[in-house]
Motif scaffolding. Structure first.
Motif, short mmCIF file in Angstrom:
data_model
loop_
_atom_site.label_atom_id
_atom_site.label_comp_id
_atom_site.label_asym_id
_atom_site.label_seq_id
_atom_site.Cartn_x
_atom_site.Cartn_y
_atom_site.Cartn_z
N VAL A 7 0.82 -1.21 0.00
CA VAL A 7 0.00 0.00 0.00
C VAL A 7 0.86 1.26 0.00
CG1 VAL A 7 -1.67 1.37 1.32
CG2 VAL A 7 -1.98 -1.11 1.08
N SER A 8 1.76 1.38 0.96
CA SER A 8 2.53 2.61 1.12
C SER A 8 3.33 2.98 -0.13
CB SER A 8 3.46 2.50 2.33
OG SER A 8 4.09 3.73 2.59
N PRO A 9 4.05 2.03 -0.78
CA PRO A 9 4.79 2.41 -1.99
C PRO A 9 3.90 2.88 -3.13
CG PRO A 9 5.59 0.32 -1.12
CD PRO A 9 4.33 0.64 -0.39
N LEU A 10 2.61 2.54 -3.08
CA LEU A 10 1.70 2.90 -4.16
C LEU A 10 0.87 4.15 -3.85
CD1 LEU A 10 0.38 -0.64 -5.18
CD2 LEU A 10 2.04 0.78 -6.40
N ALA A 11 1.19 4.84 -2.76
CA ALA A 11 0.44 6.03 -2.38
C ALA A 11 0.37 7.01 -3.55
CB ALA A 11 1.08 6.71 -1.17
N GLY A 12 -0.83 7.44 -3.87
CA GLY A 12 -1.04 8.38 -4.97
C GLY A 12 -1.31 7.72 -6.30
N ASN A 13 -1.04 6.43 -6.42
CA ASN A 13 -1.25 5.70 -7.67
C ASN A 13 -2.63 5.04 -7.61
OD1 ASN A 13 -1.25 3.94 -9.85
ND2 ASN A 13 0.90 3.37 -9.61
N VAL A 14 -3.64 5.77 -8.02
CA VAL A 14 -5.02 5.30 -7.85
C VAL A 14 -5.30 4.01 -8.62
CG1 VAL A 14 -7.44 5.88 -8.28
CG2 VAL A 14 -5.91 7.57 -7.25
N PRO A 15 -4.91 3.89 -9.90
CA PRO A 15 -5.19 2.61 -10.59
C PRO A 15 -4.58 1.41 -9.89
CG PRO A 15 -4.60 4.31 -12.18
CD PRO A 15 -4.32 4.89 -10.82
N ALA A 16 -3.35 1.55 -9.40
CA ALA A 16 -2.70 0.43 -8.71
C ALA A 16 -3.39 0.13 -7.39
CB ALA A 16 -1.22 0.74 -8.48
N LEU A 17 -3.83 1.16 -6.68
CA LEU A 17 -4.53 0.94 -5.42
C LEU A 17 -5.91 0.33 -5.66
CD1 LEU A 17 -3.53 4.20 -3.51
CD2 LEU A 17 -2.83 1.86 -2.95
N LEU A 18 -6.56 0.69 -6.75
CA LEU A 18 -7.82 0.04 -7.10
C LEU A 18 -7.61 -1.45 -7.37
CD1 LEU A 18 -9.48 2.73 -9.41
CD2 LEU A 18 -10.43 1.84 -7.27
N ASP A 19 -6.51 -1.78 -8.02
CA ASP A 19 -6.19 -3.20 -8.24
C ASP A 19 -5.99 -3.92 -6.91
OD1 ASP A 19 -6.33 -2.93 -10.98
OD2 ASP A 19 -4.17 -2.70 -11.25
N LEU A 20 -5.31 -3.25 -5.96
CA LEU A 20 -5.10 -3.86 -4.64
C LEU A 20 -6.44 -4.04 -3.92
CD1 LEU A 20 -1.96 -2.32 -2.88
CD2 LEU A 20 -2.21 -4.55 -3.96
N ALA A 21 -7.31 -3.03 -4.01
CA ALA A 21 -8.62 -3.13 -3.36
C ALA A 21 -9.41 -4.30 -3.95
CB ALA A 21 -9.39 -1.83 -3.52
N SER A 22 -9.35 -4.45 -5.26
CA SER A 22 -10.03 -5.57 -5.89
C SER A 22 -9.47 -6.90 -5.41
CB SER A 22 -9.91 -5.47 -7.42
OG SER A 22 -10.57 -6.53 -8.05
N GLU A 23 -8.15 -6.96 -5.27
CA GLU A 23 -7.51 -8.17 -4.74
C GLU A 23 -7.96 -8.45 -3.32
OE1 GLU A 23 -2.96 -9.70 -3.73
OE2 GLU A 23 -3.27 -8.15 -5.26
N ALA A 24 -8.03 -7.41 -2.50
CA ALA A 24 -8.48 -7.57 -1.11
C ALA A 24 -9.92 -8.06 -1.06
CB ALA A 24 -8.34 -6.25 -0.36
N GLY A 25 -10.73 -7.60 -2.00
CA GLY A 25 -12.13 -8.00 -2.01
C GLY A 25 -12.34 -9.48 -2.21
N GLY A 26 -11.33 -10.15 -2.75
CA GLY A 26 -11.44 -11.58 -2.97
C GLY A 26 -11.08 -12.43 -1.77
N SER A 27 -10.48 -11.81 -0.73
CA SER A 27 -10.01 -12.62 0.38
C SER A 27 -10.29 -12.03 1.76
CB SER A 27 -8.49 -12.85 0.25
OG SER A 27 -7.79 -11.61 0.23
N TRP A 28 -10.49 -10.72 1.87
CA TRP A 28 -10.71 -10.12 3.19
C TRP A 28 -12.12 -10.44 3.69
CZ3 TRP A 28 -8.19 -4.58 3.51
CH2 TRP A 28 -6.80 -4.72 3.31
N PRO A 29 -12.29 -10.55 5.02
CA PRO A 29 -13.60 -10.93 5.56
C PRO A 29 -14.64 -9.84 5.38
CG PRO A 29 -12.07 -10.38 7.33
CD PRO A 29 -11.26 -10.40 6.07
N LEU A 30 -15.89 -10.26 5.45
CA LEU A 30 -17.01 -9.33 5.39
C LEU A 30 -17.47 -9.01 6.82
CD1 LEU A 30 -19.07 -11.05 2.56
CD2 LEU A 30 -17.71 -8.97 2.37
N PRO A 31 -18.05 -7.83 7.04
CA PRO A 31 -18.50 -7.49 8.39
C PRO A 31 -19.67 -8.38 8.82
CG PRO A 31 -19.29 -5.87 6.81
CD PRO A 31 -18.34 -6.76 6.07
N GLY A 32 -19.69 -8.68 10.12
CA GLY A 32 -20.79 -9.46 10.67
C GLY A 32 -20.74 -10.94 10.39
N ALA A 33 -19.61 -11.41 9.84
CA ALA A 33 -19.50 -12.82 9.45
C ALA A 33 -18.53 -13.59 10.33
CB ALA A 33 -19.09 -12.94 7.99
N GLY A 34 -18.22 -13.04 11.52
CA GLY A 34 -17.36 -13.74 12.45
C GLY A 34 -15.94 -13.23 12.56
N ARG A 35 -15.53 -12.39 11.59
CA ARG A 35 -14.16 -11.86 11.62
C ARG A 35 -14.15 -10.35 11.39
NH1 ARG A 35 -10.76 -14.34 7.38
NH2 ARG A 35 -9.00 -13.78 8.71
#
Length: 337
Positions: A7-35
């Protein structure tokens, strides 16, 4: 490299951070689901690295959570690399309407405060319905009927996350959850608390800047004075207590005890969390800003960016107006004391 470390090395790079967010969306927990605590810790960690990055991650993950809560995939939600926003704000003189036609729902009108609309693929939007009230819809921002204004963004904070007006003309949309569902679901409060986790993470980043600055000075032979140490100690107290409060709230959210008792609601707790975190953030910004002085704000780019980004982001809390709403709930008996 682990996602958070990227995250930190990509500060200001919106397209790259959007890619990271999309990647996180595939594995990070959802609220209210135990984690939930894990999710909030991850969001806070992103904000501690770069506050603006959290403004990219949080709405994308919130949109995926909304779709999951409604039992919807909305087609593009599962597409690899698909990015999402959540556009639910209202503004004077603007109205987005959803009309049912023979071929489905069409959106017409304007929506304010749509962050990164030109760079996102899809959004969850709220619109006024034919039957009164508002409902949520999934919409492709790539449709030809979507016109995203280039906002006159003069703020020094969150400069890479401009929020402008989006105009919709005959844009097909997929209903999510039915009339009134968006604001009445428990997940609405969960999402508000997730934003607060981002605010708190930003304050952790600011406090770390302060601590590292004092340590660097000490290493160079300039020992911090009592006032600086007192400010660091107070910042530690505030952050530690607020982190513990968030962790406890996440645990109660997951085990079902948050709204299990009489006279207690998830929304009132969301208002407590957001107000407590906002006050903590404001105090940390004040402590660090007054003790570090003008030098780092003028010449330390990451620190100056963090301070400006966080000061704007935390203004999503409406201060005394939100406290007044909470006071009304407390007066009606929605409290624990």
């Amino acid at each position: 490299m682990p996602l958070l470390e990227r995250v930190s090395p990509l500060a200001g790079n919106v397209p790259a951070l959007l890619d990271l967010a999309s990647e996180a969306g595939g594995s990070w927990p959802l609220p209210g689901a135990g984690r939930t605590a894990v999710l909030w810790e991850l969001l806070a960690s992103v904000a501690a690295a770069d506050v603006a990055a959290a403004r990219i991650f949080e709405p994308h993950l919130d949109a995926l959570a909304i779709l999951q809560q409604a039992g919807e995939t909305a087609g593009a939600a599962t597409a690899p690399g698909s990015t999402w926003g959540v556009f639910a704000a209202e503004g004077p003189g603007m109205r987005l309407e959803a009309s049912v036609t023979g071929t489905g729902v069409l959106l017409n009108g304007s929506k304010p405060w749509c962050s990164l609309a030109r760079q996102l693929d899809n959004a969850v939007v709220t619109a006024h319905t034919d039957h009164g009230g508002r409902a949520a819809f999934a919409v492709s921002l790539r449709h030809g009927g979507v016109d995203s204004e280039e906002p006159a963004w003069v703020a020094r904070g969150l400069r890479e996350i401009p929020s402008g007006t989006v105009h919709f003309h005959q844009v097909p949309a997929t209903p999510i959850g039915g009339p009134g569902w968006y604001h009445s679901r428990p997940g609405f409060a969960w999402g508000g608390m997730g934003v607060a986790a981002c605010w708190l993470g930003g304050a952790v980043g600011v406090a770390r800047d302060f601590r590292h600055g004092l340590q660097a000075g000490a290493d160079a032979g300039r020992q911090p004075d009592q006032l600086s140490l007192a400010a660091l100690g107070e910042a530690d107290r505030i952050i530690t207590a607020t982190l513990q409060y968030l962790a406890g709230t996440a645990s109660r959210l997951d085990d079902g005890t948050l709204a299990a008792g009489a006279g207690q609601s998830t929304w009132s707790e969301a208002q407590r969390v957001r107000g407590t975190v906002a006050a903590a953030v404001e105090r940390v910004l004040h402590l660090v800003g007054t003790n570090r002085g003008p030098g780092p704000l003028a010449f330390d780019e990451p620190y100056a960016k963090r301070m400006a980004d966080l000061a704007l982001y935390v203004r999503q809390h409406h201060g005394r107006r939100d406290d007044a709403q909470l006071g009304s709930l407390v007066l009606a008996g929605d409290c624990q004391w």
